[in-house]
Design an enzyme around this catalytic site. Structure first.
Site, PDB file in Angstrom:
ATOM      1  N   LYS A 170     -30.892   8.925  -7.828  1.00  0.00           N
ATOM      2  CA  LYS A 170     -30.158   8.462  -8.901  1.00  0.00           C
ATOM      3  C   LYS A 170     -30.917   6.937  -9.286  1.00  0.00           C
ATOM      4  CE  LYS A 170     -26.797   5.573  -9.837  1.00  0.00           C
ATOM      5  NZ  LYS A 170     -27.069   4.977 -11.085  1.00  0.00           N
ATOM      6  N   GLU A 245     -32.073  -2.460   0.406  1.00  0.00           N
ATOM      7  CA  GLU A 245     -33.022  -3.842  -0.040  1.00  0.00           C
ATOM      8  C   GLU A 245     -32.106  -4.250  -0.887  1.00  0.00           C
ATOM      9  OE1 GLU A 245     -36.075  -4.540   0.924  1.00  0.00           O
ATOM     10  OE2 GLU A 245     -36.319  -2.639   2.211  1.00  0.00           O
ATOM     11  N   CYS A 279     -35.838  -9.709  -7.092  1.00  0.00           N
ATOM     12  CA  CYS A 279     -35.254 -10.129  -6.120  1.00  0.00           C
ATOM     13  C   CYS A 279     -35.769 -11.225  -5.062  1.00  0.00           C
ATOM     14  CB  CYS A 279     -34.850  -8.687  -5.334  1.00  0.00           C
ATOM     15  SG  CYS A 279     -36.399  -7.899  -5.008  1.00  0.00           S
ATOM     16  N   GLU A 378     -27.150 -15.680  -5.945  1.00  0.00           N
ATOM     17  CA  GLU A 378     -28.180 -14.891  -6.718  1.00  0.00           C
ATOM     18  C   GLU A 378     -28.033 -15.030  -8.063  1.00  0.00           C
ATOM     19  OE1 GLU A 378     -29.038 -10.515  -6.281  1.00  0.00           O
ATOM     20  OE2 GLU A 378     -30.903 -11.057  -5.796  1.00  0.00           O
TER      21      GLU A 378
HETATM   22  P1  NAD Z   1     -26.512  -2.632  -8.641  1.00  0.00           P
HETATM   23  O1  NAD Z   1     -26.045  -2.831  -7.207  1.00  0.00           O
HETATM   24  O2  NAD Z   1     -25.327  -2.980  -9.665  1.00  0.00           O
HETATM   25  O3  NAD Z   1     -27.043  -1.257  -8.725  1.00  0.00           O
HETATM   26  C1  NAD Z   1     -27.975  -0.657  -8.206  1.00  0.00           C
HETATM   27  C2  NAD Z   1     -28.030   0.735  -8.250  1.00  0.00           C
HETATM   28  O4  NAD Z   1     -26.645   1.058  -7.549  1.00  0.00           O
HETATM   29  C3  NAD Z   1     -27.753   1.437  -9.580  1.00  0.00           C
HETATM   30  O5  NAD Z   1     -28.403   2.611  -9.631  1.00  0.00           O
HETATM   31  C4  NAD Z   1     -26.056   1.689  -9.683  1.00  0.00           C
HETATM   32  O6  NAD Z   1     -25.531   2.498 -10.634  1.00  0.00           O
HETATM   33  C5  NAD Z   1     -25.871   2.097  -7.936  1.00  0.00           C
HETATM   34  N1  NAD Z   1     -24.595   1.867  -7.625  1.00  0.00           N
HETATM   35  C6  NAD Z   1     -23.806   0.598  -7.884  1.00  0.00           C
HETATM   36  N2  NAD Z   1     -22.546   0.881  -6.973  1.00  0.00           N
HETATM   37  C7  NAD Z   1     -22.886   1.870  -6.475  1.00  0.00           C
HETATM   38  C8  NAD Z   1     -21.795   2.573  -5.592  1.00  0.00           C
HETATM   39  N3  NAD Z   1     -20.699   2.127  -5.186  1.00  0.00           N
HETATM   40  N4  NAD Z   1     -22.254   3.705  -4.825  1.00  0.00           N
HETATM   41  C9  NAD Z   1     -23.519   4.315  -5.118  1.00  0.00           C
HETATM   42  N5  NAD Z   1     -24.357   3.659  -6.186  1.00  0.00           N
HETATM   43  C10 NAD Z   1     -23.981   2.656  -6.655  1.00  0.00           C
HETATM   44  O7  NAD Z   1     -27.476  -3.656  -8.661  1.00  0.00           O
HETATM   45  P2  NAD Z   1     -28.648  -3.936  -9.950  1.00  0.00           P
HETATM   46  O8  NAD Z   1     -27.885  -4.863 -10.975  1.00  0.00           O
HETATM   47  O9  NAD Z   1     -28.989  -2.601 -10.679  1.00  0.00           O
HETATM   48  O10 NAD Z   1     -30.020  -4.742  -9.572  1.00  0.00           O
HETATM   49  C11 NAD Z   1     -29.849  -5.994  -9.251  1.00  0.00           C
HETATM   50  C12 NAD Z   1     -29.792  -6.546  -7.882  1.00  0.00           C
HETATM   51  O11 NAD Z   1     -30.837  -5.536  -7.168  1.00  0.00           O
HETATM   52  C13 NAD Z   1     -30.121  -7.639  -7.555  1.00  0.00           C
HETATM   53  O12 NAD Z   1     -28.943  -8.268  -6.451  1.00  0.00           O
HETATM   54  C14 NAD Z   1     -31.216  -7.675  -7.084  1.00  0.00           C
HETATM   55  O13 NAD Z   1     -31.838  -8.842  -5.820  1.00  0.00           O
HETATM   56  C15 NAD Z   1     -31.525  -6.359  -6.209  1.00  0.00           C
HETATM   57  N6  NAD Z   1     -32.946  -5.963  -6.024  1.00  0.00           N
HETATM   58  C16 NAD Z   1     -33.384  -6.152  -4.565  1.00  0.00           C
HETATM   59  C17 NAD Z   1     -34.647  -5.702  -4.338  1.00  0.00           C
HETATM   60  C18 NAD Z   1     -35.095  -5.900  -2.778  1.00  0.00           C
HETATM   61  O14 NAD Z   1     -36.142  -5.088  -2.663  1.00  0.00           O
HETATM   62  N7  NAD Z   1     -34.504  -6.426  -2.002  1.00  0.00           N
HETATM   63  C19 NAD Z   1     -35.308  -5.353  -5.429  1.00  0.00           C
HETATM   64  C20 NAD Z   1     -34.945  -5.322  -6.745  1.00  0.00           C
HETATM   65  C21 NAD Z   1     -33.416  -5.633  -6.897  1.00  0.00           C
END
Ligand code: NAD
Length: 471
Positions: A170, A245, A279, A378
């Site tokens: 997804k 991650e 991130c 963050e």
């Molecule tokens: P997010 O958590 O809002 O969403 C990420 C994904 O998870 C999306 O596809 C979203 O639809 C899905 N999602 C959200 N809630 C869910 C649930 N309850 N069940 C299943 N899926 C769900 O994050 P974002 O705003 O898209 O991305 C930013 C975040 O990602 C930041 O915190 C960033 O640090 C982190 N990030 C981490 C890394 C890493 O490698 N550690 C890399 C890139 C981004």
């Protein structure tokens, strides 16, 4: 840019069981540039069934066959580089040249590298009277964020496919187009049915349906701490392996004997890459108190070199943020920093130009106390905080005083001193004295930055389970 009206699973484009769609909005023009289906739990169920079926054949292919499929997939993706870069520049706001290299060419190279990693992997080992075998874990649910949309997808699917797993992916609602282009490439090369399955939609509906599905063996998630918590708890209920991650608030420690001009410039560039929507960005810069003001001046001078503007203009280094919501959230953090008493030394609001697009001025706060919210949370935008410290031990303590532990940097007068400090940081990655990103090195977090590792040959290990046969 193309819209997509179907999901991709079981080797074919499939109508959604829902009727709604998700609009993809350009971060620079604010116009709708594409639409994708808003999937349902019923769509997920069909995709998981396809993945389960696909697993039975995919896991039995030879390592060489799977490696060749990955190479074919990389080749098919290579023919789509300009379209992928354009889509991601619209979705995320990444400057086109950087998007082409980092958001597109790099992940495509990683697909091919995983062919090499699996060819070289040792899948059987004799231990005493046991034969220990690495077997693919099964169907992997992959859920990805918007900031490096193709990269995050490839970090999961390439090692998982190499290991013999099948996928239900997804992609992020805000940046789903590269996932659909990946499906087009998979379809074009005739990747066996059920190996790569994609359902777009919301986290709450499609994401949770993937995590909760009894036929999904593992969930590999990249995104926020908040969603990671929820996913870990739902997956825990089903006793599923999770790889998480999550976020970061990484520290860059500049020691008193470092070459300040080089180090501070590198720190600013690192923090601001992809407009701070990274991130692993070094969002906290730790400098000796006695050289704080000098560091601030150098940081301001470097920031002034990073041109803000239209991501499709070749002079642009920093584009807009990905969405209006992301812009507003970053602006709120900037207001919080002002209220907390940090000294605003650059940026601090919305720029007058360009008039359209979700722009935020690259911003620096100085004299920041690590206890302030802007040093702990963050922000995920172009905001650098400069924190003074008194001694080396103090710098290490401040760097480690964070709920996160994803990345970091150290710059010292000698590599020995930098290494000694790097070893004290509780974080998954540390670059010392300008050490470059290494595609072979595992990437992942300590503490609340996550569980598990991606990238490089060690990432394969996440997608195996071990079987011991005694004889
Ligand atoms: P997010 O958590 O809002 O969403 C990420 C994904 O998870 C999306 O596809 C979203 O639809 C899905 N999602 C959200 N809630 C869910 C649930 N309850 N069940 C299943 N899926 C769900 O994050 P974002 O705003 O898209 O991305 C930013 C975040 O990602 C930041 O915190 C960033 O640090 C982190 N990030 C981490 C890394 C890493 O490698 N550690 C890399 C890139 C981004």
């Amino acid at each position: 840019m193309s819209s997509y009206d179907k999901h991709y699973y079981d080797g074919a484009w499939q109508a959604s069981s829902g009727t709604e769609t998700v609009a993809v909005i350009s971060s620079s023009t604010e116009a709708e540039v594409a639409r994708v289906p808003r999937g349902t739990a019923a769509d997920v169920d069909k995709a998981v069934k396809a993945a389960r079926c696909g697993f039975e054949t995919w896991r039995r292919l030879s390592v060489e066959d799977r490696a060749q499929w990955l190479e074919k997939l990389a080749a098919a993706m290579k023919t789509r580089v300009p379209q992928l870069a354009e889509a991601i520049s619209h979705e995320v706001g990444t400057a086109l040249a950087y998007a082409t290299k980092v958001q597109v060419e790099f992940p495509i190279m990683m697909i091919g590298m995983n062919a090499k990693f699996i060819r070289e992997a040792k899948l059987e080992e004799e231990l005493g009277n046991s034969l220990v075998i690495k077997e693919p874990i099964g169907v992997v649910g992959c859920i990805t964020p918007w900031n490096y949309p193709l990269h995050q997808i490839v970090c999961k699917i390439a090692p998982a496919l190499a290991a013999g797993c099948t996928i239900v992916l997804k992609p992020a609602e805000m940046a789903p187009v590269s996932a659909f282009m990946l499906a087009e490439a998979a379809h074009e090369i005739g990747l066996p049915a059920g190996v790569l399955n994609i359902v777009s939609g919301s986290g709450r509906v499609v994401g949770e349906a993937i995590v909760a599905h009894p036929d999904v063996d593992m969930v590999s998630f990249t995104g926020s701490l908040q969603a990671g918590r929820r996913i870990a708890s739902v997956a825990g209920d089903g006793i599923k392996k999770v790889c998480l991650e999550l976020g970061g608030k990484s520290a860059f420690v500049v020691l008193d004997d470092a070459p300040f001009d080089k180090a501070i410039a590198a720190g600013v560039n690192n923090c601001m890459q992809n407009s701070g929507q990274t991130c692993s960005a070094w969002t906290r810069m730790l400098v000796p108190r006695s050289r704080h003001d000098e560091a601030v001046e150098l940081a301001k001078a470097q920031l002034a070199k990073l041109t803000l503007g239209d991501p499709f203009d070749q002079n642009t280094r920093l584009g807009p943020l990905a969405s209006a919501g992301q812009r507003d959230s970053v602006l709120e953090f900037i207001e919080q920093g002002k209220k907390e008493g940090a000294t605003l030394v650059a940026g601090g609001g919305r720029p007058a130009e360009p008039a359209k697009g979700f722009y935020v001025e690259p911003t620096i706060f100085a004299n920041v106390d690590n206890k302030m919210g802007i040093a702990q949370e963050e922000i995920f935008g172009p905001v650098l905080v400069i924190i003074p410290y008194d001694t080396e031990a103090d710098a290490v303590a401040i760097a480690n005083d964070s709920p996160y532990g994803l990345a970091g940097g150290v710059w010292a007068g000698t590599p020995e001193r930098a290494l000694a400090v790097a070893k004290q940081l509780r974080t998954g990655q540390v670059d010392i004295n300008g050490g470059r990103f290494n595609v072979l090195a595992p990437f992942g977090g300590y503490k609340k930055s996550g569980i598990g590792r991606e990238i490089g040959p060690l990432a394969l290990e996440e997608f195996f389970q071990l079987k011991s046969i005694q004889r």
